[in-house]
Design a protein around this motif. Structure first.
Motif, PDB file in Angstrom:
ATOM      1  N   SER A  28       0.813  -1.225   0.000  1.00 38.03           N
ATOM      2  CA  SER A  28       0.000   0.000   0.000  1.00 38.03           C
ATOM      3  C   SER A  28       0.840   1.266   0.000  1.00 38.03           C
ATOM      4  CB  SER A  28      -0.929   0.009   1.213  1.00 38.03           C
ATOM      5  OG  SER A  28      -0.196   0.223   2.425  1.00 38.03           O
ATOM      6  N   GLN A  29       2.160   1.136   0.167  1.00 45.59           N
ATOM      7  CA  GLN A  29       3.024   2.309   0.241  1.00 45.59           C
ATOM      8  C   GLN A  29       3.430   2.755  -1.161  1.00 45.59           C
ATOM      9  OE1 GLN A  29       3.244   3.729   3.259  1.00 45.59           O
ATOM     10  NE2 GLN A  29       1.916   1.980   3.770  1.00 45.59           N
ATOM     11  N   VAL A  30       3.132   3.985  -1.497  1.00 41.87           N
ATOM     12  CA  VAL A  30       3.324   4.504  -2.847  1.00 41.87           C
ATOM     13  C   VAL A  30       4.500   5.472  -2.868  1.00 41.87           C
ATOM     14  CG1 VAL A  30       2.257   5.811  -4.727  1.00 41.87           C
ATOM     15  CG2 VAL A  30       0.873   4.251  -3.334  1.00 41.87           C
ATOM     16  N   ARG A  31       5.372   5.319  -3.849  1.00 39.42           N
ATOM     17  CA  ARG A  31       6.495   6.248  -4.017  1.00 39.42           C
ATOM     18  C   ARG A  31       5.953   7.628  -4.397  1.00 39.42           C
ATOM     19  NH1 ARG A  31      10.135   7.698  -8.358  1.00 39.42           N
ATOM     20  NH2 ARG A  31      12.299   7.929  -7.615  1.00 39.42           N
ATOM     21  N   GLN A  32       6.336   8.648  -3.623  1.00 42.42           N
ATOM     22  CA  GLN A  32       5.790   9.988  -3.828  1.00 42.42           C
ATOM     23  C   GLN A  32       6.843  11.032  -4.175  1.00 42.42           C
ATOM     24  OE1 GLN A  32       2.595  11.108  -0.977  1.00 42.42           O
ATOM     25  NE2 GLN A  32       3.089   9.184   0.063  1.00 42.42           N
ATOM     26  N   ARG A  33       8.120  10.710  -3.981  1.00 46.33           N
ATOM     27  CA  ARG A  33       9.182  11.644  -4.336  1.00 46.33           C
ATOM     28  C   ARG A  33      10.462  10.855  -4.573  1.00 46.33           C
ATOM     29  NH1 ARG A  33       9.503  14.830   1.535  1.00 46.33           N
ATOM     30  NH2 ARG A  33       9.974  12.991   2.824  1.00 46.33           N
ATOM     31  N   ALA A 127      11.921   5.133   2.979  1.00 43.33           N
ATOM     32  CA  ALA A 127      10.859   5.852   3.686  1.00 43.33           C
ATOM     33  C   ALA A 127      10.791   7.307   3.247  1.00 43.33           C
ATOM     34  CB  ALA A 127      11.078   5.754   5.188  1.00 43.33           C
ATOM     35  N   TYR A 128      11.929   7.895   2.856  1.00 46.95           N
ATOM     36  CA  TYR A 128      11.897   9.259   2.323  1.00 46.95           C
ATOM     37  C   TYR A 128      11.005   9.310   1.096  1.00 46.95           C
ATOM     38  CZ  TYR A 128      13.282  13.647   0.170  1.00 46.95           C
ATOM     39  OH  TYR A 128      13.252  14.898  -0.411  1.00 46.95           O
ATOM     40  N   GLU A 129      11.170   8.345   0.205  1.00 45.24           N
ATOM     41  CA  GLU A 129      10.397   8.365  -1.033  1.00 45.24           C
ATOM     42  C   GLU A 129       8.916   8.131  -0.791  1.00 45.24           C
ATOM     43  OE1 GLU A 129      13.495   7.373  -4.566  1.00 45.24           O
ATOM     44  OE2 GLU A 129      12.135   5.746  -3.976  1.00 45.24           O
ATOM     45  N   ARG A 130       8.583   7.362   0.227  1.00 48.65           N
ATOM     46  CA  ARG A 130       7.192   7.023   0.492  1.00 48.65           C
ATOM     47  C   ARG A 130       6.576   7.871   1.602  1.00 48.65           C
ATOM     48  NH1 ARG A 130      10.023   3.771  -1.971  1.00 48.65           N
ATOM     49  NH2 ARG A 130       9.147   2.337  -3.527  1.00 48.65           N
ATOM     50  N   ILE A 131       7.351   8.814   2.104  1.00 48.00           N
ATOM     51  CA  ILE A 131       6.903   9.718   3.161  1.00 48.00           C
ATOM     52  C   ILE A 131       6.339   8.907   4.324  1.00 48.00           C
ATOM     53  CG2 ILE A 131       5.679  11.882   3.654  1.00 48.00           C
ATOM     54  CD1 ILE A 131       5.542  12.479   0.740  1.00 48.00           C
ATOM     55  N   HIS A 132       7.194   8.001   4.824  1.00 46.35           N
ATOM     56  CA  HIS A 132       6.764   7.114   5.897  1.00 46.35           C
ATOM     57  C   HIS A 132       7.789   7.083   7.010  1.00 46.35           C
ATOM     58  CE1 HIS A 132       4.547   3.933   7.881  1.00 46.35           C
ATOM     59  NE2 HIS A 132       3.576   4.132   6.996  1.00 46.35           N
ATOM     60  N   ARG A 133       7.368   6.519   8.123  1.00 45.54           N
ATOM     61  CA  ARG A 133       8.189   6.440   9.326  1.00 45.54           C
ATOM     62  C   ARG A 133       9.039   5.161   9.369  1.00 45.54           C
ATOM     63  NH1 ARG A 133       7.687   8.989  14.284  1.00 45.54           N
ATOM     64  NH2 ARG A 133       8.431   7.861  16.111  1.00 45.54           N
TER      65      ARG A 133
END
Length: 308
Positions: A28-33, A127-133
């Motif tokens: 469910s984790q989407v690459r955002q950056r 986690a940076y790319e997916r804006i996650h912890r």
């Protein structure tokens, strides 16, 4: 079953996540950056004035391979103290990454001949790319700085600092506290561990986390005083707490860093602190958050140099 118990959509309430649950979460984790564009490009721009060292690589199969880089003082002198700066342990905490890089660009050379700088600006690139912890295995790297760490991000940093561990005088670890801590990450943590989710409050402003086992109150005060010139400091709540911990000084709480496996105690540095910036505040901009991180790093290094 209460609404709070079913707050997070993955898993079975009251039961820790299975491998299948973790796989569902990861999918469910989407690459955002882009780590390559946002971070590695800026690191490349520092090669003219600093040494850039690749200290590891994370292979996350279909999600790609992520090289890990640290930036070091070029004329490293063995008789000078090491000032360790880390960012992006939690990849979604943007100003930790970009504040560390901004510090190097604007002020890194100010300490030539006075201290050795070692900066790891983005410890968790997936986690940076997916804006996650978390990392893709649903592990929090900032609870994983232990000898038996299951987080590749944490193990790689520990290996990086091992040769200079005894020389590190100061370590500042750059973080953020965001609204998504409460809307996503804490509910996900409760679901992952099979525990009930207990709502909390997000402090509006900057604060620091000192080491309760080795407190340095004057050091923390010096950092707060510098940051207060840039952005506002988080007030205590009605219980005189910030995120559930007693406020021990203006904008300062304490955790047992080593016991919790936190990054700021990856060495035995005399001076340690964890910054927490609040980027979702109506009273702060992204640029101001980066500036606050830079002010904190400078104040921390300056204090350590004058109180060796």
């Amino acid at each position: 079953m209460t609404a709070l118990e079913r707050f997070h959509p993955i898993g079975t309430p009251g039961q820790p996540w299975t491998d299948a649950d973790k796989a569902q979460w990861r999918a469910s984790q989407v690459r955002q950056r882009s780590y390559a564009d946002d971070v590695l490009g800026l690191i490349e721009g520092l090669r003219s004035t600093f040494d850039v060292q690749q200290y590891g690589e994370l292979d996350y199969q279909a999600d790609g391979r992520f090289p890990l880089f640290a930036v070091r003082t070029r004329d490293w002198q063995a008789d000078l103290p090491v000032m360790l700066v880390t960012g992006g342990v939690h990849g979604y905490e943007t100003s930790g990454v970009h504040g560390a890089l901004q510090f190097l660009r604007q002020h890194g050379q100010d300490y030539t001949g006075r201290a050795n700088l070692l900066v790891a600006p983005c410890i968790s690139p997936w986690a940076y790319e997916r804006i996650h912890r978390w990392n893709p295995d649903a592990i929090d790297p900032n609870r994983s700085f232990r000898a038996d760490s299951r987080a590749g991000e944490s193990a790689a940093l520990m290996a990086l600092v091992a040769p200079v561990r005894e020389q590190v005088l100061m370590h500042i670890d750059l973080h953020e506290t965001t609204d998504t801590d409460e809307s996503e990450f804490r509910p996900a943590l409760a679901a992952r561990d099979g525990k009930p989710y207990e709502p909390g409050e997000i402090p509006d402003g900057f604060y620091l986390v000192d080491d309760s086992e080795h407190p340095q109150p004057d050091f923390q005060r010096a950092v707060i005083a510098a940051v207060e010139q840039v952005t506002h400091i988080a007030p205590a709540d009605d219980n005189n707490e910030i995120i559930g911990s007693p406020v021990v000084a203006h904008g300062v709480i304490q955790y047992p860093l080593k016991k919790l496996g936190l990054c700021a105690r990856v060495t035995d540095a005399r001076y340690t602190t964890t910054t927490e910036v609040y980027p979702d505040s109506a009273h702060a901009t992204p640029a101001q958050c980066n500036d606050a991180q830079v002010a904190a790093v400078r104040a921390a290094i300056d204090y350590a140099l004058t109180h060796p």
